[in-house]
Design a protein around this motif. Structure first.
Motif, PDB file in Angstrom:
ATOM      1  N   GLU A  63       0.834  -1.218   0.000  1.00 21.61           N
ATOM      2  CA  GLU A  63       0.000   0.000   0.000  1.00 21.61           C
ATOM      3  C   GLU A  63       0.863   1.259   0.000  1.00 21.61           C
ATOM      4  N   ILE A  64       1.988   1.174   0.693  1.00 19.46           N
ATOM      5  CA  ILE A  64       2.902   2.334   0.713  1.00 19.46           C
ATOM      6  C   ILE A  64       3.433   2.611  -0.701  1.00 19.46           C
ATOM      7  N   ILE A  65       3.815   1.545  -1.404  1.00 19.79           N
ATOM      8  CA  ILE A  65       4.328   1.733  -2.775  1.00 19.79           C
ATOM      9  C   ILE A  65       3.265   2.419  -3.635  1.00 19.79           C
ATOM     10  N   ILE A  66       2.048   1.891  -3.605  1.00 12.67           N
ATOM     11  CA  ILE A  66       0.997   2.448  -4.459  1.00 12.67           C
ATOM     12  C   ILE A  66       0.690   3.884  -4.078  1.00 12.67           C
ATOM     13  N   LYS A  67       0.593   4.137  -2.762  1.00  9.66           N
ATOM     14  CA  LYS A  67       0.318   5.503  -2.292  1.00  9.66           C
ATOM     15  C   LYS A  67       1.411   6.469  -2.777  1.00  9.66           C
ATOM     16  N   LEU A  68       2.661   6.011  -2.690  1.00  7.91           N
ATOM     17  CA  LEU A  68       3.767   6.888  -3.108  1.00  7.91           C
ATOM     18  C   LEU A  68       3.780   7.096  -4.621  1.00  7.91           C
ATOM     19  N   VAL A  73       7.982  -8.083   2.634  1.00  2.00           N
ATOM     20  CA  VAL A  73       8.087  -6.631   2.825  1.00  2.00           C
ATOM     21  C   VAL A  73       6.830  -5.945   2.267  1.00  2.00           C
ATOM     22  N   GLN A  74       6.294  -6.507   1.178  1.00  2.00           N
ATOM     23  CA  GLN A  74       5.034  -5.964   0.630  1.00  2.00           C
ATOM     24  C   GLN A  74       3.891  -6.152   1.628  1.00  2.00           C
ATOM     25  N   LEU A  75       3.979  -7.217   2.414  1.00  2.00           N
ATOM     26  CA  LEU A  75       2.881  -7.525   3.356  1.00  2.00           C
ATOM     27  C   LEU A  75       3.080  -6.892   4.733  1.00  2.00           C
ATOM     28  N   GLU A  76       4.325  -6.508   5.052  1.00  2.00           N
ATOM     29  CA  GLU A  76       4.620  -5.954   6.386  1.00  2.00           C
ATOM     30  C   GLU A  76       3.840  -4.660   6.616  1.00  2.00           C
ATOM     31  N   LYS A  77       3.159  -4.595   7.763  1.00  3.37           N
ATOM     32  CA  LYS A  77       2.368  -3.390   8.065  1.00  3.37           C
ATOM     33  C   LYS A  77       3.124  -2.490   9.030  1.00  3.37           C
ATOM     34  N   ILE A  78       3.173  -1.223   8.678  1.00  2.00           N
ATOM     35  CA  ILE A  78       3.820  -0.260   9.589  1.00  2.00           C
ATOM     36  C   ILE A  78       2.936   0.980   9.718  1.00  2.00           C
ATOM     37  N   GLU A  79       3.171   1.699  10.801  1.00  2.00           N
ATOM     38  CA  GLU A  79       2.441   2.932  11.056  1.00  2.00           C
ATOM     39  C   GLU A  79       3.047   4.039  10.186  1.00  2.00           C
ATOM     40  N   VAL A  80       2.214   4.714   9.405  1.00  2.00           N
ATOM     41  CA  VAL A  80       2.706   5.875   8.650  1.00  2.00           C
ATOM     42  C   VAL A  80       1.908   7.092   9.091  1.00  2.00           C
ATOM     43  N   SER A  81       2.591   8.040   9.728  1.00  2.00           N
ATOM     44  CA  SER A  81       1.872   9.221  10.203  1.00  2.00           C
ATOM     45  C   SER A  81       1.941  10.343   9.166  1.00  2.00           C
ATOM     46  N   GLU A  82       3.038  10.370   8.433  1.00  2.00           N
ATOM     47  CA  GLU A  82       3.201  11.452   7.456  1.00  2.00           C
ATOM     48  C   GLU A  82       3.844  10.898   6.184  1.00  2.00           C
ATOM     49  N   TRP A  83       3.296  11.290   5.026  1.00  2.00           N
ATOM     50  CA  TRP A  83       3.858  10.798   3.758  1.00  2.00           C
ATOM     51  C   TRP A  83       5.005  11.693   3.314  1.00  2.00           C
ATOM     52  N   PRO A  84       6.058  11.092   2.783  1.00  2.00           N
ATOM     53  CA  PRO A  84       7.157  11.926   2.288  1.00  2.00           C
ATOM     54  C   PRO A  84       6.703  12.703   1.057  1.00  2.00           C
ATOM     55  N   SER A  85       7.310  13.864   0.844  1.00  2.00           N
ATOM     56  CA  SER A  85       6.928  14.627  -0.345  1.00  2.00           C
ATOM     57  C   SER A  85       7.858  14.271  -1.511  1.00  2.00           C
ATOM     58  N   ASN A  90       4.418 -10.685  -6.578  1.00  2.00           N
ATOM     59  CA  ASN A  90       3.988  -9.278  -6.504  1.00  2.00           C
ATOM     60  C   ASN A  90       2.468  -9.154  -6.353  1.00  2.00           C
ATOM     61  N   LEU A  91       1.806 -10.242  -5.965  1.00  2.00           N
ATOM     62  CA  LEU A  91       0.348 -10.171  -5.788  1.00  2.00           C
ATOM     63  C   LEU A  91      -0.085  -9.190  -4.695  1.00  2.00           C
ATOM     64  N   PRO A  92       0.666  -9.065  -3.589  1.00  2.00           N
ATOM     65  CA  PRO A  92       0.263  -8.034  -2.627  1.00  2.00           C
ATOM     66  C   PRO A  92       0.238  -6.635  -3.248  1.00  2.00           C
ATOM     67  N   LEU A  93       1.218  -6.378  -4.136  1.00  2.00           N
ATOM     68  CA  LEU A  93       1.285  -5.081  -4.815  1.00  2.00           C
ATOM     69  C   LEU A  93       0.036  -4.878  -5.676  1.00  2.00           C
ATOM     70  N   TYR A  94      -0.365  -5.927  -6.396  1.00  2.00           N
ATOM     71  CA  TYR A  94      -1.566  -5.821  -7.237  1.00  2.00           C
ATOM     72  C   TYR A  94      -2.822  -5.694  -6.382  1.00  2.00           C
ATOM     73  N   ASN A  95      -2.812  -6.327  -5.212  1.00  2.00           N
ATOM     74  CA  ASN A  95      -3.970  -6.201  -4.335  1.00  2.00           C
ATOM     75  C   ASN A  95      -4.125  -4.759  -3.849  1.00  2.00           C
ATOM     76  N   ALA A  96      -2.993  -4.101  -3.602  1.00  2.00           N
ATOM     77  CA  ALA A  96      -3.045  -2.691  -3.200  1.00  2.00           C
ATOM     78  C   ALA A  96      -3.449  -1.813  -4.383  1.00  2.00           C
ATOM     79  N   LEU A  97      -3.033  -2.214  -5.598  1.00  2.00           N
ATOM     80  CA  LEU A  97      -3.378  -1.464  -6.804  1.00  2.00           C
ATOM     81  C   LEU A  97      -4.890  -1.529  -7.078  1.00  2.00           C
ATOM     82  N   TYR A  98      -5.495  -2.636  -6.661  1.00  2.00           N
ATOM     83  CA  TYR A  98      -6.937  -2.854  -6.854  1.00  2.00           C
ATOM     84  C   TYR A  98      -7.744  -1.701  -6.277  1.00  2.00           C
TER      85      TYR A  98
END
Lengths: 558, 106
Positions: free
Chosen positions: A7-12, A163-175, A29-37
């Motif tokens: 999800e972080i990759i797709i968001k970025l 790493v695609q599946l690992e969940k982490i807290e993101v408080s602020e997105w990098p610009s 790369n199925l987790p990546l495609y699941n986030a792309l969905y």
């Protein structure tokens, strides 16, 4: 909020303005495609990862902005490699994101595991193997900055499944990180270069892909016109100066006009801008420009004095250099030099006799240019049709000729055309292909059909690997081996099999009218154009020889 | 044993400061093979808090040196590059002996 690595990759990617991604999913790369969905990013399903890579290249080459493609681990990544290497040699900003087997399986020869990181070191500008989801927050913005900064190039990011599946807290997105400012030239060197130009009697501008990357065409034109300097371009630089510009002398090198290569031989000063003295451009490098001093300007300092020792070397962005030097350049009409008339003359004949039922390559390209809108984008495969396009197609706008120059990859043209059509849906894109090259990525017709892209695939069909056949004829005693096709596929039938309209100019009563009709109709089509198998690209520098050792094309001397 | 290893080393040392992570050695070594540069010896160790390493590359002092340096500077994880002509190269030939230290394994 918690986000997975995928999800972080797709968001970025969204943050970086990516609207379209080409790729193929697979286990790693199925987790990546699941986030792309869940994302608004449009996914284009290529039919081979090499196709996905070339589609991303088509987008990046036509827009100048980084484009993204996806592949899974193992064969997905290895299939992508040719497209990445191609992007490296032509300095194209492509970002490839590959799935990798989970970290715990790396090194175990797991299913679909290859060392993607290790394999892509020499063919990327830089690559990353991401160990933790947290790293993505810096790696993705950094990859975009790197791909587009300085001399552009491909970046690969290999992301293990865990790493695609690992969940982490993101408080602020990098610009988005700013692209590095191109280096400005040293004042003293600029003055030295200006003095050399002002003192020169027979200067030549030798421009390349760097001129396109820097958007330096208008400044190069200013310099050329102010000081009366003829301009020759490498294959990568075609379009920086419009064909028809009064000082444009055409392409340099192996398939240049004789007159263009002679111009370099006579020159007393070469001003090399955004070029790398590639062997296809210079011929035998020791014999290149024997009478000339050389000024070489490039954004990549490692290119200076790499293939050719030069007299004045400048690490600089081209626009920065040209803006600085222009006020120091004296107006000069250089009558004697300019009167030699190096400009491209339209009266050059076909490279050989054309029998009835065939198109001469020059006439065919002139017709294509006549019937296509002025802002059409042309892509090519690799071979004779590519060189004829470079010689005869009047490219007027930068980034409207997309061609695999450095790596010379057959199969580039059609998927690259798809990328260009995705980036510019309102424009017409023509893929000029050979009947050899088209078969190397013909599966991507499925994408043209699915997306109903305005891509005209024009096949210069001569039944041969034409440039191979030509070399066998000229340099290998006419021992033709493995260069002729006994199976001549019916490309029109194949196109219809993909649900795409097709036109066979070989069987049409009025081939010219048929071509006009095909190119004018909106939407995709495949056009088969018969070319004689014996037709060669002329003139030609003997491989390994100096640029003055040319065969054929005497009639093209003017 | 000693006579063979003690042959005099020639060349110069390129000193690199690099980010200390697993891929750096591959990038540096890969550059040498990819560009056809000769690499006669490598010494490497972490420095400071371990986030950086220093590498000492023994290379021939020939016309390729300028291009080697330029290409090394382009590597993303290479922080600095300097050429050392004053270093004692004996370390490269003594390395096998020195590694064994005072303990005699053989």
């Amino acid at each position: 909020m918690k986000y997975s690595g995928a999800e972080i990759i797709i968001k970025l990617l969204e943050i970086h303005g990516i609207k379209i991604v080409e790729g193929i999913p697979g286990g790693a790369n199925l987790p990546l495609y699941n986030a792309l969905y869940k994302s608004g990013i449009r996914h284009i399903l290529a039919r081979h990862e090499q196709g996905a890579g070339f589609m991303a290249q088509g987008m990046a080459r036509s827009t100048g902005l980084p484009a993204v493609c996806f592949a899974t681990s193992g064969p997905g990544a290895t299939n992508l490699i040719t497209a990445i290497a191609d992007a490296k040699l032509d300095s194209v900003p492509v970002i490839a994101i590959t799935g990798q087997v989970s970290s715990s399986l790396i090194g175990t020869d797991a299913f679909q595991e290859v060392d993607t990181y290790g394999m892509t070191i020499p063919i990327t500008k830089h690559n990353f193997l991401v160990k933790k989801a947290e790293e993505l927050l810096s790696v993705i913005p950094e990859s975009f900055r790197l791909a587009a900064s300085g001399r552009p190039g491909p970046v690969l990011i290999d992301v293990p499944k865990d790493v695609q599946l690992e969940k982490i807290e993101v408080s602020e997105w990098p610009s988005v990180l700013a692209v590095d400012k191109p280096p400005a030239p040293d004042d003293k060197v600029v003055r030295e270069a200006a003095m050399a130009i002002n003192a020169s009697e027979r200067p030549v501008l030798y421009i390349g892909g760097g001129a396109i990357s820097a958007g330096a065409g208008p400044l190069i034109s200013d310099l050329a016109l102010k000081a009366s300097i003829p301009v020759s371009s490498t294959l990568m630089g075609i379009g920086a100066l419009a064909s028809g510009h009064p000082l444009y002398a055409g392409m340099i090198g192996m398939h240049a006009r004789r007159k263009t290569n002679e111009m370099f031989r006579e020159a007393d000063l070469i001003i090399a801008l955004g070029v790398r003295f590639d062997d296809r451009a210079t011929g035998k490098v020791d014999e290149f420009c024997p009478r000339a001093r050389i000024i070489h300007v490039d954004i990549d300092g490692a290119e200076l004095n790499k293939n050719k020792r030069v007299d004045i070397s400048v690490i600089s962005g081209l626009a920065e250099f040209l803006n600085d030097i222009l006020p120091l350049i004296e107006r000069n009409d250089r009558r004697e030099w300019i009167d030699k008339n190096f400009g491209v003359c339209d009266e050059t004949p076909e490279p050989g006799n054309v029998e009835p039922g065939y198109f001469g390559p020059k006439r065919l390209l002139n017709l294509i240019a006549r019937y296509l809108p002025g802002d059409a984008i042309i892509t090519t495969d690799v071979g004779q049709h590519q060189m004829w396009t470079a010689q005869y197609y009047p490219v007027k706008i930068p980034r409207t000729l997309l061609t695999s120059s450095g790596l010379g990859t057959m199969g580039f043209g059609m998927p690259a055309a798809i990328g260009a059509a995705l980036a510019y849906p309102e424009r017409t894109v023509a893929a000029i292909c050979g009947d050899g090259s088209i078969l190397m990525n013909i599966q991507e017709l499925a994408v043209i059909s699915e997306e109903r892209l305005n891509v005209k695939v024009i096949i210069f069909n001569n039944g041969h690997l034409g440039l191979v056949r030509q070399q066998q004829e000229l340099f290998y005693g006419k021992n033709y081996i493995a260069s002729g096709f006994s199976c001549r596929p019916d490309f029109c039938l194949i196109a219809r099999g993909f649900g795409i309209k097709s036109y066979d100019l070989g069987s049409a009563d009025d081939p010219e009218g048929e071509l006009e009709k095909a190119l004018a109709e909106p939407g995709p089509c495949v056009i088969n154009a018969p070319i004689m198998g014996s037709m060669n690209v002329y003139p030609m520098v003997v491989p390994g020889g100096g640029n003055h050792e040319m065969i054929g094309g005497e009639g093209n001397a003017d | 044993m000693q006579t063979k290893n003690a042959k005099t080393m020639e060349g110069i040392v390129i000193e690199l400061e690099v980010n200390n992570h697993a891929g750096v050695m591959s990038h540096v070594a890969g550059l040498f093979s990819r560009r056809g540069f000769n690499l006669e010896g490598i010494l490497c160790g972490s420095i400071g808090d371990g986030s950086k390493s220093r590498m000492y590359l023994l290379v021939r002092d020939d016309e390729k040196l300028e291009q080697i340096i330029k290409q090394l500077r382009k590597l993303y994880d290479v922080v600095s590059v300097s050429v050392r002509r004053d270093y004692d190269l004996a370390l490269y030939s003594r390395i096998h002996e020195d590694n064994k230290g005072t303990k005699n394994f053989t």
